[in-house]
Design an enzyme around this catalytic site. Structure first.
Site, PDB file in Angstrom:
ATOM      1  N   ASP A 382       0.862  -1.189   0.000  1.00  0.00           N
ATOM      2  CA  ASP A 382       0.000   0.000   0.000  1.00  0.00           C
ATOM      3  C   ASP A 382       0.897   1.237   0.000  1.00  0.00           C
ATOM      4  OD1 ASP A 382      -2.041   1.805   0.325  1.00  0.00           O
ATOM      5  OD2 ASP A 382      -2.528   1.241   2.392  1.00  0.00           O
ATOM      6  N   CYS A 409      -2.911   4.460  -4.609  1.00  0.00           N
ATOM      7  CA  CYS A 409      -3.589   5.760  -4.660  1.00  0.00           C
ATOM      8  C   CYS A 409      -3.141   6.545  -5.883  1.00  0.00           C
ATOM      9  CB  CYS A 409      -3.324   6.544  -3.377  1.00  0.00           C
ATOM     10  SG  CYS A 409      -1.585   6.823  -3.052  1.00  0.00           S
TER      11      CYS A 409
END
Ligand code: SAH
Length: 454
Positions: A382, A409
């Site tokens: 992540d 992201c």
């Protein structure tokens, strides 16, 4: 044909950039225009011209798009707080999905990958559990708000639309108290003044609040009275910290914290576990959708009791701790030491013993684990916007886990990295975008890659 600066043009918007700017073309020269949607016709003033592209500003709309959300205020667009807010929510979700599809199409390894529909929010406002608000003087008065895009001019704002409304109220109260106690706002040019930023975090479930006041100097005159008034109005405030940050760097926080009230952390709940969150630690800003995102990641990972899981870029440990009781062992790595301190406390807080943590860069720790003989069957990553370091991808492929779950992201770095894994025998199965950042151009997604060259 290249237009001239200050020229007025009639333009038709044909596309949106990934940052949500309208695109118009004069012959083949692209002009980027804020607050302009595909299908709209505008009269625009040319503001800036470069060799390859320029920027223009809408003077008048000649035709509106039916996809326009009229409710949005100009200042939320101008500051970038809600830079997609002028598009209806349904179209925002389509826009985000298409962005990933287009990036995948550009890569020969990934052309046939299915991108699921974006999982959106039911109420796509008021979701941010954290606000970082600059404090500046505007027209002789201390103000809180946000910078106009690409500038350091503060636009005073009271309603931030995407933040927890209680956070908005606390920011306003802080502003009023700073004024009442005669504290000076920071001036970036003159490098004078005291108060730089106010940061407010509020637990989505716990409602516990942390306030961090960022200042240039240690001394805040009459701070005890100020905090007494603040906490009297908002008893949910459990922690007030000062962060002393004299220089002009881009980082909002320095390492120099000073506890002014209560405790040094707040707690909140995520997927049933309790978390201790301290000021320098990363914590997902949209709790409701972070739970959806994690559940999607765990569904893809399809874990079993024998799995050994690496939780890379683990922050305060939320991902690994959510699944620790379903697997044999979890290893977490994270570069911020305070976040690892939190992760260790969080493991204890939830009675979890089969986790171990290391502070360091994932690309440095991963090879260490490999040489120590750690054999993960699942790696969950992540990373921040810049994506994975090449060294991380190499050692991940070397240990050859069955599955890699990538939470991203930034679709640009994510498609770059996934293509690298594809070259090393990992097949990308499916991409699920989850809308963690409604009204903004930010795109979050999760994917499963599984090893095919066994
Ligand atoms: N998985 C966590 C945190 C994700 S944010 C969660 O869902 O809450 C990304 C995290 O990566 C941040 O905590 C950041 O401090 C950390 N980080 C950034 N660069 C890193 C690196 N090179 N190695 C390890 N961690 C890094």
């Amino acid at each position: 044909m290249i237009p001239k600066k200050n020229e007025t043009l009639e333009l038709e918007i044909i596309d949106l950039t990934h940052e949500g700017l309208g695109v118009a073309k004069l012959d083949r020269y692209p002009l980027f225009i804020e607050n302009a949607l595909p299908g709209e016709k505008v009269e625009a003033l040319v503001m800036k011209v470069g060799k390859k592209y320029g920027f223009a500003k809408v003077l008048k709309w000649l035709e509106f798009s039916s996809d326009r959300n009229e409710a949005i205020q100009g200042e939320l667009l101008r500051t970038g707080i809600a830079d997609l807010g002028h598009l209806t929510y349904e179209k925002q979700l389509e826009f985000k999905r298409k962005q990933i599809q287009d990036l995948l199409k550009k890569n020969s390894h990934l052309t046939d990958i299915k991108v699921a529909e974006v999982i959106g929010m039911v109420e796509p406002v008021g979701y941010r559990n954290k606000a970082q608000i600059p404090v500046r003087k505007v027209n002789g008065q201390l103000e809180t708000g946000f910078y106009r895009k690409h500038s350091h001019d503060l636009v005073p704002i009271e309603d931030f639309l995407i933040q927890d409304p209680v956070i908005d109220q606390i920011v306003i109260k802080c502003r009023d108290l700073f004024r009442k106690y005669g504290l000076n706002a920071y001036d970036e040019t003159a490098k004078t003044g005291l108060i730089k930023n106010v940061i407010v975090r509020r637990g989505f479930y716990s409602h516990e609040v942390m306030v961090v006041i960022v200042t240039t100097k240690p001394k805040i005159f009459r701070i005890e009275q100020l905090i007494e008034e603040l906490v009297a109005e908002f008893p949910e405030i459990k922690s007030v910290l000062q962060n002393i940050h004299p220089d002009n760097s881009n980082n909002i926080l320095s390492d120099d914290f000073n506890l002014l009230f209560g405790q040094e952390y707040i707690t909140d709940t995520l997927l049933g576990n309790q978390y201790y969150i301290s000021a320098p630690s990363f914590y997902q800003i949209n709790t409701e959708m972070a739970e959806v995102l994690y559940q999607e990641a765990f569904r893809l990972a399809d874990l079993s009791k024998d799995d050994v899981v690496i939780d890379a870029y683990c922050g305060i440990g939320t991902i690994g701790l959510s699944i620790a009781n379903q697997v044999q062992q979890v290893y977490g790595v994270e570069s911020v030491a305070e976040a690892i301190d939190d992760a260790k406390i969080n493991a204890k807080l939830n009675g979890i013993e089969n986790v171990s943590y290391r502070v360091g860069r994932a690309e440095d720790i991963m090879p260490e684990w490999v040489s120590e003989g750690v054999k993960p069957s699942v790696i969950i990553v992540d990373p921040p916007r810049k994506g994975l370091a090449e060294g991380f991808i190499e050692s991940a492929c070397e240990v050859a886990p069955d599955k890699i779950v990538y939470i991203s992201c930034n679709p640009a770095t994510f498609t770059r990295d996934v293509a690298r894994f594809a070259e090393n025998g990992y097949k990308l199965q499916e991409v699920t975008p989850v809308d963690l950042f409604p009204q903004t151009h930010h795109v979050e997604s999760v994917v499963l890659m599984s090893r095919v060259d066994k």
